[in-house]
Design a protein around this motif. Structure first.
Motif, PDB file in Angstrom:
ATOM      1  N   ASP A 199       0.916  -1.181  -0.091  1.00 21.58           N
ATOM      2  CA  ASP A 199       0.074   0.096  -0.009  1.00 21.58           C
ATOM      3  C   ASP A 199       1.001   1.162   0.099  1.00 21.58           C
ATOM      4  O   ASP A 199       2.283   1.165   0.620  1.00 21.58           O
ATOM      5  CB  ASP A 199      -0.811  -0.007   0.930  1.00 21.58           C
ATOM      6  CG  ASP A 199      -1.846  -1.092   1.343  1.00 21.58           C
ATOM      7  OD1 ASP A 199      -1.898  -1.862   2.405  1.00 21.58           O
ATOM      8  OD2 ASP A 199      -2.806  -1.200   0.338  1.00 21.58           O
ATOM      9  N   ALA A 224      -8.183  -2.919   2.409  1.00 18.86           N
ATOM     10  CA  ALA A 224      -8.153  -4.083   1.274  1.00 18.86           C
ATOM     11  C   ALA A 224      -9.463  -4.598   1.067  1.00 18.86           C
ATOM     12  O   ALA A 224      -9.743  -4.860  -0.257  1.00 18.86           O
ATOM     13  CB  ALA A 224      -6.851  -5.249   1.970  1.00 18.86           C
ATOM     14  N   VAL A 225     -10.392  -4.603   2.187  1.00 16.97           N
ATOM     15  CA  VAL A 225     -11.739  -5.214   1.830  1.00 16.97           C
ATOM     16  C   VAL A 225     -12.480  -4.350   0.995  1.00 16.97           C
ATOM     17  O   VAL A 225     -13.129  -4.685  -0.040  1.00 16.97           O
ATOM     18  CB  VAL A 225     -12.526  -5.319   3.030  1.00 16.97           C
ATOM     19  CG1 VAL A 225     -13.917  -5.486   2.948  1.00 16.97           C
ATOM     20  CG2 VAL A 225     -11.855  -6.508   3.984  1.00 16.97           C
ATOM     21  N   ALA A 227     -11.199  -1.995  -0.849  1.00 15.74           N
ATOM     22  CA  ALA A 227     -10.712  -2.018  -2.492  1.00 15.74           C
ATOM     23  C   ALA A 227     -10.936  -3.128  -3.184  1.00 15.74           C
ATOM     24  O   ALA A 227     -11.203  -3.072  -4.487  1.00 15.74           O
ATOM     25  CB  ALA A 227      -9.193  -1.930  -2.151  1.00 15.74           C
ATOM     26  N   ASP A 228     -11.102  -4.257  -2.638  1.00 17.34           N
ATOM     27  CA  ASP A 228     -11.447  -5.550  -3.348  1.00 17.34           C
ATOM     28  C   ASP A 228     -12.836  -5.466  -3.857  1.00 17.34           C
ATOM     29  O   ASP A 228     -13.204  -5.862  -4.907  1.00 17.34           O
ATOM     30  CB  ASP A 228     -11.510  -6.767  -2.496  1.00 17.34           C
ATOM     31  CG  ASP A 228     -10.108  -7.177  -2.184  1.00 17.34           C
ATOM     32  OD1 ASP A 228      -9.339  -6.785  -2.869  1.00 17.34           O
ATOM     33  OD2 ASP A 228      -9.842  -7.829  -1.096  1.00 17.34           O
ATOM     34  N   HIS A 229     -13.820  -4.711  -3.189  1.00 14.21           N
ATOM     35  CA  HIS A 229     -15.075  -4.451  -3.790  1.00 14.21           C
ATOM     36  C   HIS A 229     -15.384  -3.195  -4.455  1.00 14.21           C
ATOM     37  O   HIS A 229     -16.493  -2.788  -5.012  1.00 14.21           O
ATOM     38  CB  HIS A 229     -16.097  -4.220  -2.378  1.00 14.21           C
ATOM     39  CG  HIS A 229     -16.189  -5.495  -1.753  1.00 14.21           C
ATOM     40  ND1 HIS A 229     -17.406  -6.288  -2.263  1.00 14.21           N
ATOM     41  CD2 HIS A 229     -15.828  -5.893  -0.536  1.00 14.21           C
ATOM     42  CE1 HIS A 229     -17.161  -7.497  -1.226  1.00 14.21           C
ATOM     43  NE2 HIS A 229     -16.453  -7.010  -0.442  1.00 14.21           N
ATOM     44  N   THR A 290     -18.817 -11.347   1.587  1.00 20.18           N
ATOM     45  CA  THR A 290     -18.627 -11.184   0.199  1.00 20.18           C
ATOM     46  C   THR A 290     -19.826 -11.568  -0.432  1.00 20.18           C
ATOM     47  O   THR A 290     -20.757 -10.954  -1.239  1.00 20.18           O
ATOM     48  CB  THR A 290     -17.409 -11.903  -0.213  1.00 20.18           C
ATOM     49  OG1 THR A 290     -16.248 -11.321   0.282  1.00 20.18           O
ATOM     50  CG2 THR A 290     -17.531 -11.832  -1.772  1.00 20.18           C
TER      51      THR A 290
END
Length: 299
Positions: A199, A224-225, A227-229, A290
């Motif tokens: 990061d 990160a969560v 960003a993943d979405h 998720t």
């Protein structure tokens, strides 16, 4: 004696001159505890306290205070304080002598002058080491950082000057240094992020700072969560987090506010977050989140 006492108090020239715990002058306002050292010194310079201590009439004490204040302000460097004479008057009433103001101003790079009176008051009473602050501001000459650091040495663990120097070498800016201190982010953590190239610490710190505005303290894993979405910069409103947290605590009374905030960002609806929590999903890092986010399912 009263005039000499005023000058000694403002100059802080005699240890133990002011009882910083309580006032015991019966004619003053009775026996009561001071909220802080600053409050004690302010009280010591009030006309009613001086009148009680030295057997003066109130108007006599008031004239002494005014005469001393105006005489010394006439000798002050008005260019050091944003508010000029008015600022110096407030500082005098807080027992910060014009000579003390000049000494404290020497901590600052010239480009940062003048500073507001509250900066000098904070620095005079906060206990922050002036040599440390001088070194920090030489690297990060920023007025907002100066004001933040002057008044909060006990609220946050402050990095050493060596650590600040390393942060400067890593490319952090002044505002980001303030954020790192508030978030208690160690130099080692930022260094590790750089070395792992996971990061950009500047982005992460700025993101955490935004979430602090809604009383949430997410970690790098939460970033990160999001960003993943595909929603790394989505920030729910404080009121929405409050309402969602209230719903969630009906089924799980110890769930953390930060987890609820991130889950709300991911799921979008308070009812979905509450339903997920009721099924045992109490962390935004739970992999079961998720499928809920993508299909609205809880199982």
């Amino acid at each position: 004696p009263a005039m000499w006492h005023i000058l000694e108090v403002v100059s802080h020239s005699a240890p133990g001159l002011v009882d910083t715990r309580w006032c015991t002058q019966g004619r003053c306002q009775g026996i009561y505890a001071h909220a802080s050292v600053l409050a004690a010194y302010r009280h010591e310079l009030t006309p009613w306290h001086l009148a009680a201590r030295f057997g003066l009439r109130f108007w006599q004490a008031a004239r002494l205070v005014t005469a001393a204040r105006e005489a010394w302000i006439d000798t002050a460097d008005l260019s050091l304080v944003v508010e000029g004479r008015q600022g110096y008057a407030a500082l005098w009433d807080s027992a910060v002598h014009p000579r003390t103001v000049a000494d404290l101003a020497a901590v600052l790079p010239q480009d940062l002058l003048p500073m507001p009176a509250t900066f000098y008051e904070d620095l005079a009473y906060s206990g922050v080491q002036t040599d440390w602050l001088r070194g920090v501001l030489a690297l990060f000459p920023d007025p907002e950082l100066a004001k933040f650091l002057a008044g909060r040495p006990h609220e946050y663990p402050l990095p050493s000057l060596e650590e600040v120097t390393e942060l400067h070498g890593l490319g952090l800016r002044a505002a980001e240094l303030g954020t790192a201190i508030q978030l208690r982010t160690s130099v080692a953590t930022i260094r590790a992020d750089l070395e792992a190239r996971q990061d950009d610490p500047l982005i992460l710190l700025a993101w955490q700072s935004e979430w602090r505005r809604v009383d949430c303290y997410p970690r790098k894993a939460h970033f990160a969560v999001l960003a993943d979405h595909g929603i790394p910069h989505l920030l729910p409103e404080r009121a929405a987090i409050d309402a969602t947290l209230a719903l969630c605590r009906l089924s799980h009374d110890t769930i953390e506010r930060s987890e609820v905030g991130i889950m709300l960002a991911v799921l979008g609806e308070p009812i979905l977050v509450a339903e997920a929590v009721s099924h045992g999903v109490t962390s935004a890092l739970d992999p079961r989140l998720t499928p809920i986010a993508t299909r609205g399912e809880t199982r």
